[in-house]
Design a protein around this motif. Structure first.
Motif, PDB file in Angstrom:
ATOM      1  N   SER A  71      25.111  49.130  45.396  1.00 14.66           N
ATOM      2  CA  SER A  71      26.378  49.830  45.640  1.00 14.66           C
ATOM      3  C   SER A  71      27.175  49.151  46.742  1.00 14.66           C
ATOM      4  CB  SER A  71      26.108  51.290  46.007  1.00 14.66           C
ATOM      5  OG  SER A  71      25.469  51.400  47.261  1.00 14.66           O
ATOM      6  N   TYR A  72      26.481  48.606  47.748  1.00 13.14           N
ATOM      7  CA  TYR A  72      27.189  47.895  48.812  1.00 13.14           C
ATOM      8  C   TYR A  72      27.725  46.560  48.325  1.00 13.14           C
ATOM      9  CZ  TYR A  72      25.813  51.264  52.376  1.00 13.14           C
ATOM     10  OH  TYR A  72      25.675  52.403  53.121  1.00 13.14           O
ATOM     11  N   PHE A  73      26.950  45.880  47.469  1.00 14.53           N
ATOM     12  CA  PHE A  73      27.462  44.655  46.860  1.00 14.53           C
ATOM     13  C   PHE A  73      28.717  44.958  46.046  1.00 14.53           C
ATOM     14  CE2 PHE A  73      23.104  42.805  47.306  1.00 14.53           C
ATOM     15  CZ  PHE A  73      23.484  41.680  48.019  1.00 14.53           C
ATOM     16  N   LEU A  74      28.661  46.026  45.258  1.00 14.30           N
ATOM     17  CA  LEU A  74      29.793  46.402  44.419  1.00 14.30           C
ATOM     18  C   LEU A  74      30.995  46.782  45.269  1.00 14.30           C
ATOM     19  CD1 LEU A  74      30.373  46.667  41.383  1.00 14.30           C
ATOM     20  CD2 LEU A  74      29.756  49.082  41.546  1.00 14.30           C
ATOM     21  N   TYR A  75      30.733  47.485  46.362  1.00 17.42           N
ATOM     22  CA  TYR A  75      31.825  47.890  47.251  1.00 17.42           C
ATOM     23  C   TYR A  75      32.488  46.676  47.899  1.00 17.42           C
ATOM     24  CZ  TYR A  75      34.346  50.480  50.846  1.00 17.42           C
ATOM     25  OH  TYR A  75      35.326  51.003  51.653  1.00 17.42           O
ATOM     26  N   ALA A  76      31.701  45.629  48.154  1.00 22.30           N
ATOM     27  CA  ALA A  76      32.275  44.408  48.726  1.00 22.30           C
ATOM     28  C   ALA A  76      33.269  43.759  47.773  1.00 22.30           C
ATOM     29  CB  ALA A  76      31.160  43.419  49.070  1.00 22.30           C
ATOM     30  N   PHE A  77      33.103  43.975  46.471  1.00 24.09           N
ATOM     31  CA  PHE A  77      34.041  43.448  45.484  1.00 24.09           C
ATOM     32  C   PHE A  77      35.210  44.392  45.235  1.00 24.09           C
ATOM     33  CE2 PHE A  77      30.392  40.815  44.443  1.00 24.09           C
ATOM     34  CZ  PHE A  77      30.969  39.605  44.098  1.00 24.09           C
ATOM     35  N   LEU A  78      34.972  45.698  45.328  1.00 25.92           N
ATOM     36  CA  LEU A  78      35.966  46.672  44.868  1.00 25.92           C
ATOM     37  C   LEU A  78      36.655  47.435  45.984  1.00 25.92           C
ATOM     38  CD1 LEU A  78      33.978  48.240  41.876  1.00 25.92           C
ATOM     39  CD2 LEU A  78      35.545  46.295  41.847  1.00 25.92           C
ATOM     40  N   SER A  79      36.303  47.175  47.227  1.00 29.73           N
ATOM     41  CA  SER A  79      36.941  47.888  48.328  1.00 29.73           C
ATOM     42  C   SER A  79      38.450  47.696  48.298  1.00 29.73           C
ATOM     43  CB  SER A  79      36.383  47.389  49.665  1.00 29.73           C
ATOM     44  OG  SER A  79      37.078  47.983  50.743  1.00 29.73           O
ATOM     45  N   THR A  80      39.180  48.771  48.563  1.00 33.60           N
ATOM     46  CA  THR A  80      40.648  48.717  48.466  1.00 33.60           C
ATOM     47  C   THR A  80      41.258  47.782  49.492  1.00 33.60           C
ATOM     48  OG1 THR A  80      40.674  50.989  47.650  1.00 33.60           O
ATOM     49  CG2 THR A  80      42.752  50.097  48.465  1.00 33.60           C
TER      50      THR A  80
ATOM     51  N   GLY B  73      38.074  44.326  49.773  1.00 31.34           N
ATOM     52  CA  GLY B  73      37.323  43.864  48.611  1.00 31.34           C
ATOM     53  C   GLY B  73      37.759  42.492  48.122  1.00 31.34           C
ATOM     54  N   PHE B  74      36.820  41.781  47.530  1.00 32.14           N
ATOM     55  CA  PHE B  74      37.092  40.425  47.049  1.00 32.14           C
ATOM     56  C   PHE B  74      38.193  40.428  45.992  1.00 32.14           C
ATOM     57  CE2 PHE B  74      36.285  37.178  43.815  1.00 32.14           C
ATOM     58  CZ  PHE B  74      36.366  36.023  44.575  1.00 32.14           C
ATOM     59  N   PHE B  75      38.111  41.360  45.026  1.00 31.90           N
ATOM     60  CA  PHE B  75      39.080  41.388  43.938  1.00 31.90           C
ATOM     61  C   PHE B  75      40.478  41.698  44.453  1.00 31.90           C
ATOM     62  CE2 PHE B  75      35.494  42.590  40.841  1.00 31.90           C
ATOM     63  CZ  PHE B  75      35.235  41.254  40.618  1.00 31.90           C
ATOM     64  N   ASN B  76      40.597  42.663  45.371  1.00 33.96           N
ATOM     65  CA  ASN B  76      41.914  43.014  45.882  1.00 33.96           C
ATOM     66  C   ASN B  76      42.484  41.920  46.775  1.00 33.96           C
ATOM     67  OD1 ASN B  76      42.434  45.441  44.605  1.00 33.96           O
ATOM     68  ND2 ASN B  76      41.355  46.655  46.137  1.00 33.96           N
ATOM     69  N   ASN B  77      41.638  41.251  47.533  1.00 33.11           N
ATOM     70  CA  ASN B  77      42.134  40.114  48.312  1.00 33.11           C
ATOM     71  C   ASN B  77      42.665  39.020  47.403  1.00 33.11           C
ATOM     72  OD1 ASN B  77      41.602  41.192  50.844  1.00 33.11           O
ATOM     73  ND2 ASN B  77      39.530  40.339  50.941  1.00 33.11           N
ATOM     74  N   PHE B  78      41.994  38.817  46.292  1.00 30.26           N
ATOM     75  CA  PHE B  78      42.461  37.822  45.320  1.00 30.26           C
ATOM     76  C   PHE B  78      43.799  38.249  44.723  1.00 30.26           C
ATOM     77  CE2 PHE B  78      42.671  36.304  40.916  1.00 30.26           C
ATOM     78  CZ  PHE B  78      42.598  34.934  41.121  1.00 30.26           C
ATOM     79  N   LEU B  79      43.927  39.533  44.368  1.00 27.77           N
ATOM     80  CA  LEU B  79      45.176  40.021  43.797  1.00 27.77           C
ATOM     81  C   LEU B  79      46.323  39.912  44.791  1.00 27.77           C
ATOM     82  CD1 LEU B  79      43.921  43.211  41.904  1.00 27.77           C
ATOM     83  CD2 LEU B  79      44.653  41.048  40.895  1.00 27.77           C
TER      84      LEU B  79
ATOM     85  N   ASN C 135      50.097  40.177  43.815  1.00 28.64           N
ATOM     86  CA  ASN C 135      50.017  41.447  43.114  1.00 28.64           C
ATOM     87  C   ASN C 135      49.600  42.565  44.066  1.00 28.64           C
ATOM     88  OD1 ASN C 135      50.554  40.273  40.508  1.00 28.64           O
ATOM     89  ND2 ASN C 135      48.457  39.472  40.536  1.00 28.64           N
ATOM     90  N   ASN C 136      49.767  43.783  43.617  1.00 28.56           N
ATOM     91  CA  ASN C 136      49.375  44.932  44.420  1.00 28.56           C
ATOM     92  C   ASN C 136      47.880  45.199  44.279  1.00 28.56           C
ATOM     93  OD1 ASN C 136      52.059  45.459  45.246  1.00 28.56           O
ATOM     94  ND2 ASN C 136      52.454  46.579  43.342  1.00 28.56           N
ATOM     95  N   PRO C 137      47.247  45.674  45.345  1.00 24.62           N
ATOM     96  CA  PRO C 137      45.819  45.992  45.238  1.00 24.62           C
ATOM     97  C   PRO C 137      45.566  47.169  44.303  1.00 24.62           C
ATOM     98  CG  PRO C 137      46.703  46.774  47.322  1.00 24.62           C
ATOM     99  CD  PRO C 137      47.787  45.954  46.683  1.00 24.62           C
ATOM    100  N   VAL C 138      44.385  47.229  43.759  1.00 26.18           N
ATOM    101  CA  VAL C 138      43.990  48.283  42.825  1.00 26.18           C
ATOM    102  C   VAL C 138      43.020  49.219  43.524  1.00 26.18           C
ATOM    103  CG1 VAL C 138      42.879  48.794  40.614  1.00 26.18           C
ATOM    104  CG2 VAL C 138      44.292  46.733  40.853  1.00 26.18           C
ATOM    105  N   ARG C 139      43.230  50.512  43.379  1.00 25.32           N
ATOM    106  CA  ARG C 139      42.296  51.498  43.921  1.00 25.32           C
ATOM    107  C   ARG C 139      41.199  51.739  42.884  1.00 25.32           C
ATOM    108  NH1 ARG C 139      44.164  54.108  48.451  1.00 25.32           N
ATOM    109  NH2 ARG C 139      46.351  53.697  48.988  1.00 25.32           N
ATOM    110  N   TRP C 140      40.180  50.898  42.949  1.00 26.71           N
ATOM    111  CA  TRP C 140      39.149  50.914  41.933  1.00 26.71           C
ATOM    112  C   TRP C 140      38.413  52.246  41.871  1.00 26.71           C
ATOM    113  CZ3 TRP C 140      39.484  46.790  38.858  1.00 26.71           C
ATOM    114  CH2 TRP C 140      40.026  45.616  39.379  1.00 26.71           C
TER     115      TRP C 140
END
Length: 208
Positions: A30-39, A42-48, A53-58
């Protein structure tokens, strides 16, 4: 594909890397997943954000969670199945492949006519066991990995999560017992049906 690797070191490295997630608890995952999806971090939102682009509230978007749950579960569980299938493939008589090569068979023909038929017993056994647990979800995946977010309950509310909440939050023992009974009854019925079908396909196979 792994069974065709000539490098035993590479084969062991891939198997070890695939098996490692199986031993991680869902709290760690869950912590690994949160590192990717944190608003905010998170890795994905930093990339966006870097792409303009706007960040996503996963954790507030239920539409994306079916795919996230499938990918996460596959990443954590496929190593265990990999070891079982590799053990069966290793036990296949190598003379069968040598004879096929002499007869001019290519790799795909050997897979279709030797490997897959020899894997049928383990495929049927895993199918039967998984069908018996079809209503039992991994509680850690649906509760811990999702941070128990109420905004995505439409995608993460399974019978196991409902039973836990009914028991712990509402002390509703009747509903919890009824839900568990439903899971076990349907699972047992499906297991018997799957075992019956497996024996019809091959009388020597099945677990009951």
């Amino acid at each position: 594909m792994l069974s065709y690797l000539y490098s035993q070191r590479l084969l062991m490295a891939v198997q070890t890397a695939a098996m490692l997630p199986h031993f991680l608890s869902w709290v760690v995952v869950s912590y690994f997943l949160y590192a990717f999806l944190s608003t905010d971090r998170g890795f994905f939102n930093n990339f966006l954000i870097n792409m303009g682009n706007n960040p996503v509230r996963w954790y507030q978007n239920p539409d994306v969670w079916p795919a996230i749950l499938i990918i996460t579960h596959t990443w954590k569980a496929y190593g265990y199945a990999l070891v079982m299938y590799m053990a069966y493939i290793t036990a296949i008589d190598q003379e069968l492949y040598d004879s096929a090569i002499v007869d001019g068979a290519d790799v795909f023909q050997m897979i279709n006519h030797i490997t897959l038929p020899m894997l049928r017993p383990i495929i049927l056994i895993l199918l039967i066991l998984n069908l018996g647990n079809i209503l039992n979800t991994d509680f850690g995946l649906f509760f811990q990995a999702t941070k128990n977010s109420g905004s995505i309950l439409s995608s993460t509310q399974t019978i196991d999560v409902y039973t836990y909440k009914a028991l712990m939050e509402n002390a509703n023992y009747g509903y919890s017992a009824a839900a568990s009974l439903l899971q076990n009854t349907v699972g047992c019925f499906l297991l018997i049906i799957a075992n019956y079908v497996a024996k019809k396909i091959s009388p020597e196979e099945g677990i009951l």
